[in-house]
Design an enzyme around this catalytic site. Sequence first.
Site, mmCIF file in Angstrom:
data_model
loop_
_atom_site.group_PDB
_atom_site.id
_atom_site.type_symbol
_atom_site.label_atom_id
_atom_site.label_comp_id
_atom_site.label_asym_id
_atom_site.label_seq_id
_atom_site.Cartn_x
_atom_site.Cartn_y
_atom_site.Cartn_z
ATOM 1 C CE LYS A 183 -3.541 2.094 3.017
ATOM 2 N NZ LYS A 183 -4.167 1.975 4.352
ATOM 3 C CB ILE A 220 -3.448 -6.727 2.340
ATOM 4 C CG1 ILE A 220 -3.305 -6.093 3.733
ATOM 5 C CG2 ILE A 220 -2.084 -6.955 1.700
ATOM 6 C CD1 ILE A 220 -2.677 -7.012 4.772
ATOM 7 C CB SER A 253 5.551 -3.306 11.859
ATOM 8 O OG SER A 253 6.311 -2.158 11.479
ATOM 9 C CB THR A 288 5.853 -10.640 15.966
ATOM 10 O OG1 THR A 288 6.612 -10.191 17.094
ATOM 11 C CG2 THR A 288 4.383 -10.380 16.270
ATOM 12 C CG ASP A 289 9.608 -12.242 19.614
ATOM 13 O OD1 ASP A 289 9.050 -11.203 19.211
ATOM 14 O OD2 ASP A 289 10.768 -12.242 20.091
ATOM 15 C CD GLU A 290 6.740 -7.037 19.700
ATOM 16 O OE1 GLU A 290 5.851 -6.326 20.196
ATOM 17 O OE2 GLU A 290 7.671 -6.576 19.011
ATOM 18 C CE1 TYR A 346 3.159 -5.611 14.854
ATOM 19 C CE2 TYR A 346 4.416 -6.178 16.827
ATOM 20 C CZ TYR A 346 4.200 -6.300 15.458
ATOM 21 O OH TYR A 346 5.014 -7.111 14.703
ATOM 22 C CE LYS A 387 2.267 -9.726 12.741
ATOM 23 N NZ LYS A 387 2.297 -9.617 11.245
ATOM 24 N N PRO A 419 17.063 8.588 22.833
ATOM 25 C CG PRO A 419 15.043 8.715 21.669
ATOM 26 C CD PRO A 419 16.521 8.751 21.471
HETATM 27 P P1 NAD Z 1 7.471 -2.358 8.132
HETATM 28 O O1 NAD Z 1 6.581 -1.478 8.939
HETATM 29 O O2 NAD Z 1 8.877 -1.932 7.869
HETATM 30 O O3 NAD Z 1 6.811 -2.611 6.696
HETATM 31 C C1 NAD Z 1 5.446 -2.893 6.547
HETATM 32 C C2 NAD Z 1 5.108 -2.806 5.053
HETATM 33 O O4 NAD Z 1 3.729 -3.166 4.899
HETATM 34 C C3 NAD Z 1 5.274 -1.408 4.456
HETATM 35 O O5 NAD Z 1 5.898 -1.489 3.187
HETATM 36 C C4 NAD Z 1 3.835 -0.906 4.310
HETATM 37 O O6 NAD Z 1 3.669 0.022 3.231
HETATM 38 C C5 NAD Z 1 3.092 -2.211 4.059
HETATM 39 N N1 NAD Z 1 1.682 -2.115 4.445
HETATM 40 C C6 NAD Z 1 1.168 -1.655 5.625
HETATM 41 N N2 NAD Z 1 -0.170 -1.710 5.585
HETATM 42 C C7 NAD Z 1 -0.520 -2.262 4.389
HETATM 43 C C8 NAD Z 1 -1.760 -2.598 3.779
HETATM 44 N N3 NAD Z 1 -2.924 -2.389 4.408
HETATM 45 N N4 NAD Z 1 -1.731 -3.158 2.549
HETATM 46 C C9 NAD Z 1 -0.564 -3.379 1.901
HETATM 47 N N5 NAD Z 1 0.627 -3.058 2.417
HETATM 48 C C10 NAD Z 1 0.656 -2.514 3.659
HETATM 49 O O7 NAD Z 1 7.419 -3.775 8.845
HETATM 50 P P2 NAD Z 1 8.575 -4.880 9.028
HETATM 51 O O8 NAD Z 1 9.395 -4.529 10.205
HETATM 52 O O9 NAD Z 1 9.215 -5.121 7.714
HETATM 53 O O10 NAD Z 1 7.691 -6.141 9.426
HETATM 54 C C11 NAD Z 1 7.168 -7.009 8.425
HETATM 55 C C12 NAD Z 1 6.383 -8.111 9.096
HETATM 56 O O11 NAD Z 1 7.218 -8.825 9.997
HETATM 57 C C13 NAD Z 1 5.213 -7.593 9.930
HETATM 58 O O12 NAD Z 1 4.124 -8.458 9.735
HETATM 59 C C14 NAD Z 1 5.713 -7.675 11.365
HETATM 60 O O13 NAD Z 1 4.649 -7.892 12.250
HETATM 61 C C15 NAD Z 1 6.645 -8.872 11.289
HETATM 62 N N6 NAD Z 1 7.776 -8.883 12.243
HETATM 63 C C16 NAD Z 1 8.609 -7.823 12.351
HETATM 64 C C17 NAD Z 1 9.723 -7.902 13.209
HETATM 65 C C18 NAD Z 1 10.703 -6.764 13.317
HETATM 66 O O14 NAD Z 1 11.658 -6.848 14.119
HETATM 67 N N7 NAD Z 1 10.596 -5.695 12.540
HETATM 68 C C19 NAD Z 1 9.940 -9.059 13.951
HETATM 69 C C20 NAD Z 1 9.058 -10.128 13.818
HETATM 70 C C21 NAD Z 1 7.990 -10.039 12.947
HETATM 71 P P1 TYD Z 2 11.347 -1.396 18.880
HETATM 72 O O1 TYD Z 2 12.473 -1.260 17.913
HETATM 73 O O2 TYD Z 2 10.207 -0.449 18.806
HETATM 74 O O3 TYD Z 2 10.852 -2.908 18.783
HETATM 75 P P2 TYD Z 2 9.820 -3.746 19.738
HETATM 76 O O4 TYD Z 2 9.123 -2.815 20.643
HETATM 77 O O5 TYD Z 2 8.898 -4.342 18.734
HETATM 78 O O6 TYD Z 2 10.679 -4.743 20.450
HETATM 79 O O7 TYD Z 2 11.943 -1.287 20.353
HETATM 80 C C1 TYD Z 2 12.961 -2.172 20.800
HETATM 81 C C2 TYD Z 2 13.225 -1.855 22.257
HETATM 82 O O8 TYD Z 2 13.808 -0.541 22.341
HETATM 83 C C3 TYD Z 2 11.973 -1.798 23.110
HETATM 84 O O9 TYD Z 2 12.274 -2.343 24.387
HETATM 85 C C4 TYD Z 2 11.660 -0.315 23.223
HETATM 86 C C5 TYD Z 2 13.033 0.328 23.171
HETATM 87 N N1 TYD Z 2 13.093 1.675 22.546
HETATM 88 C C6 TYD Z 2 13.744 2.725 23.232
HETATM 89 O O10 TYD Z 2 14.259 2.556 24.350
HETATM 90 N N2 TYD Z 2 13.795 3.956 22.621
HETATM 91 C C7 TYD Z 2 13.222 4.192 21.407
HETATM 92 O O11 TYD Z 2 13.271 5.361 20.915
HETATM 93 C C8 TYD Z 2 12.591 3.107 20.713
HETATM 94 C C9 TYD Z 2 11.944 3.297 19.371
HETATM 95 C C10 TYD Z 2 12.555 1.859 21.326
#
Ligand code: NAD
Ligand code: TYD
Length: 339
Positions: free
Chosen positions: A34, A60, A85, A125-127, A153, A157, A208
């Site tokens: 999107k 989607i 995310s 996600t593990d969350e 969030y 998920k 921060p």
């Molecule tokens: P991100 O936020 O970087 O990217 C999300 C993408 O999805 C973007 O390109 C956005 O434009 C697209 N998007 C959002 N809403 C949409 C919609 N309605 N239709 C079509 N496209 C849409 O996210 P990420 O960090 O790359 O995470 C990807 C996936 O992995 C997510 O499902 C997240 O829950 C999962 N995940 C992320 C992490 C992490 O550490 N980042 C860890 C475990 C799982």
């Molecule tokens: P984040 O990258 O948002 O991932 P998640 O919350 O999905 O694990 O954050 C990672 C960890 O870092 C989380 O414990 C929150 C902390 N955090 C900060 O301390 N400062 C920040 O500015 C951000 C974005 C996250």
Amino acid sequence: MTIIVTGGAGFIGGNFIHYYLKKHPVDRVICLDKLTYAGNLSTLKPVMDNPNFRFVKADICDRAAVERLFDEEHPDIVVNFAAESHVDRSIENPEIFLQTNIIGTEVLMDACRKYGITRYHQVSTDEVYGDLPLDRPDLFFTEQTPIHTSSPYSSSKAGADLLVLAYHRTYGLPVTISRCSNNYGPYHFPEKLIPLMIANALNDKPLPVYGEGINVRDWLYVEDHCKAIDLIIHDGRVGEVYNIGGHNEMKNIDIVKLICKELGKPESLITYVTDRKGHDMRYAIDPTKIHNELGWLPETKFADGIKKTIKWYLENREWWEEIISGEYQNYYEKMYARR
Ligand code: NAD
Ligand code: TYD
């Protein structure tokens, strides 16, 4: 083989598309995205001219657009990365998380049922397991750990995961789910911990850290996650959940100090700010199942991965500078000014 990758203009989906096209050069890859604030077409620039790649801008949740694409492409595999995310954004405004993460998953799976696919893979996600206490380093998330979410969030998920498993049991849809720990690496949107700290440190801005900085995350280099998903969609057992993580637990504050050290910036930039509401203490994955069944093991050690990541942010300044100079500034002001 034709594969639809949703959310491929985001961090992990983008890395997955780069990895997949190299690993499977004869497969056709279609990215459906999107392009929300987190989606960035410049992430896909290196593959835009590849004849086996197609980009489609769509939501989607848009049933007609999704069905049109399935009608045109008849995909074999669908991998759903598309999601809202960021935990902090979900605390401010949960609704879009429920819409994209749950309804979007339903719309995609309905199209899979209608047109027929060999695999629908949900990137989770593990969350969804909630958190673990800091004083129990012997505890890890396994695939049997009960779902017990903390944030809007993670709840969205988890809702999607349950729906995916229900579509398998009720309709026999051939699904798999992966639940990965925190990723880091190139193309990571600078609202998340590691890229935010790299960007701020490079600009000599405060770093921060929420609360006391003692929260623990289990960090995995993004390419290792991509390799795991590639294994699961081809060789994983239908109906199964696979945890992905690299036994690499680190406190937030230690990561921020390491980034300062690598960039030659003073730790005096570190600023402790108000903690996140409902902040999960510790995530830690037990990856035994994916190791035993599919032979997956993480290949990039954190010490190397963080160096590679920092180098990427230094060499690709235009990618993240363009982001932080735009609408992101309003977000940053709103989220951090009153912390
Ligand atoms: P991100 O936020 O970087 O990217 C999300 C993408 O999805 C973007 O390109 C956005 O434009 C697209 N998007 C959002 N809403 C949409 C919609 N309605 N239709 C079509 N496209 C849409 O996210 P990420 O960090 O790359 O995470 C990807 C996936 O992995 C997510 O499902 C997240 O829950 C999962 N995940 C992320 C992490 C992490 O550490 N980042 C860890 C475990 C799982
Ligand atoms: P984040 O990258 O948002 O991932 P998640 O919350 O999905 O694990 O954050 C990672 C960890 O870092 C989380 O414990 C929150 C902390 N955090 C900060 O301390 N400062 C920040 O500015 C951000 C974005 C996250």
